[in-house]
Design a protein around this motif. Structure first.
Motif, mmCIF file in Angstrom:
data_model
loop_
_atom_site.group_PDB
_atom_site.id
_atom_site.type_symbol
_atom_site.label_atom_id
_atom_site.label_comp_id
_atom_site.label_asym_id
_atom_site.label_seq_id
_atom_site.Cartn_x
_atom_site.Cartn_y
_atom_site.Cartn_z
ATOM 1 N N THR A 242 42.290 26.319 103.028
ATOM 2 C CA THR A 242 41.980 26.681 101.645
ATOM 3 C C THR A 242 43.258 26.972 100.875
ATOM 4 O OG1 THR A 242 39.888 27.674 102.359
ATOM 5 C CG2 THR A 242 40.709 28.294 100.179
ATOM 6 N N PRO A 243 43.375 26.490 99.635
ATOM 7 C CA PRO A 243 44.574 26.775 98.838
ATOM 8 C C PRO A 243 44.688 28.263 98.498
ATOM 9 C CG PRO A 243 43.346 24.912 97.934
ATOM 10 C CD PRO A 243 42.462 25.557 98.953
ATOM 11 N N THR A 244 45.901 28.803 98.647
ATOM 12 C CA THR A 244 46.182 30.172 98.215
ATOM 13 C C THR A 244 47.171 30.186 97.055
ATOM 14 O OG1 THR A 244 47.957 30.408 99.848
ATOM 15 C CG2 THR A 244 45.748 31.118 100.505
ATOM 16 N N GLU A 245 47.897 29.088 96.859
ATOM 17 C CA GLU A 245 48.823 28.970 95.738
ATOM 18 C C GLU A 245 48.780 27.534 95.218
ATOM 19 O OE1 GLU A 245 52.809 30.325 96.394
ATOM 20 O OE2 GLU A 245 52.173 32.062 97.592
ATOM 21 N N VAL A 246 48.792 27.388 93.908
ATOM 22 C CA VAL A 246 48.865 26.074 93.266
ATOM 23 C C VAL A 246 49.974 26.133 92.228
ATOM 24 C CG1 VAL A 246 47.667 24.347 91.868
ATOM 25 C CG2 VAL A 246 46.409 25.610 93.618
ATOM 26 N N ASN A 247 50.925 25.218 92.339
ATOM 27 C CA ASN A 247 52.067 25.234 91.432
ATOM 28 C C ASN A 247 52.270 23.877 90.785
ATOM 29 O OD1 ASN A 247 55.336 24.524 91.446
ATOM 30 N ND2 ASN A 247 54.793 26.437 90.432
ATOM 31 N N LEU A 248 52.481 23.899 89.476
ATOM 32 C CA LEU A 248 52.879 22.709 88.729
ATOM 33 C C LEU A 248 54.259 22.998 88.161
ATOM 34 C CD1 LEU A 248 52.123 19.905 87.607
ATOM 35 C CD2 LEU A 248 51.139 21.074 85.611
#
Length: 259
Positions: free
Chosen positions: A173-179
């Motif tokens: 499961t994603p815990t961080e999403v960065n653009l």
């Protein structure tokens, strides 16, 4: 003019009419000031079928109620709405009068999805940036971390759903999403592994890179166990990874990295 009976009658009728309007207005004003129309209750409720969960009644009393002036007739509903929308956790408020001395305030609360950048802001499920008590926001568990350039909030929120679906087969499961500022995507999963997916050249770029990782990940896990720290999927025909005590530039004969 004083001999013109018709004109005198017209003037007299006009003056009488004005006097009656003044008396009517005065009567309405007098009625409007009666004690029965003094606001007795301001009822706060959730929008639709939703309950008010995080809006604090003490905060409402301290910050919203003092700004409400007037009675049932004279209070300005826009002012009331603005007062409530200044309260933490309130995304949107609507106000209506309820006869004879009540106001009903319908509140839509922010639904926290995660934190935004490192400045203490939160981001909602609708992509709104807001400020609220972090302990209250995380009462159901630690929130994911999001970051991105200004104006990219809704894109980042939408991408979370994709990452959940794409990495779901790995039970991660994603815990961080960065653009990044260059609009390159990366995601950190709940096993501590960071995945670099790069820029989105077309609608399938990120999906294809994620699928390649899903296919090869069981082999990597078998060899490296839980030592994988990061994986770079920005290659045309393979990947690069970093594991505890180990760095591998390529898993297959890779060509030039595409960024």
């Amino acid at each position: 003019m004083w001999q013109d009976i018709k004109m005198l009658n017209a003037i007299a009728n006009t003056l009488i009419g004005l006097a009656m309007l003044v008396l009517l207005a005065a009567g309405i004003w007098w009625i409007a000031q009666l004690p029965m129309f003094t606001l007795k209750e301001i009822r706060v409720q959730g929008e639709g079928q939703n309950e008010v969960r995080r809006v604090n009644p003490l905060t409402i009393r301290a910050s919203a109620l003092p700004r409400i002036k007037g009675n049932f007739f004279t209070t300005n509903l826009d002012t009331v709405r603005t007062a409530f929308e200044s309260v933490p956790w309130v995304r949107k408020a609507s106000v209506q009068r309820e006869w004879p001395n009540q106001l009903v305030v319908n509140i839509e609360e922010y639904q926290p999805l995660g934190t935004w950048d490192d400045d203490g802001h939160l981001i909602s499920t609708k992509g709104d940036i807001f400020i609220a008590n972090m302990d209250e926001a995380e009462e159901d568990g630690k929130l994911p971390v999001f970051s991105g350039p200004a104006g990219s909030e809704k894109d980042v929120v939408a991408r979370l759903a994709d990452f959940k679906n794409w990495f779901g087969p790995l039970k991660l499961t994603p815990t961080e999403v960065n653009l990044s500022s260059r609009y390159a995507w990366s995601v950190k999963l709940d096993n501590g592994m960071e995945v670099q997916l790069g820029r989105e050249k077309n609608s399938m770029t990120l999906h294809d890179r994620a699928n390649r990782l899903v296919e090869i990940y069981p082999q990597l896990l078998e060899r490296l166990q839980d030592r994988i720290e990061s994986i770079d999927m920005r290659y045309a025909n393979g990947l690069a990874l970093k594991a505890s005590g180990l760095a591998i530039d390529s898993v297959s004969a890779l060509k030039k990295k595409t960024k």
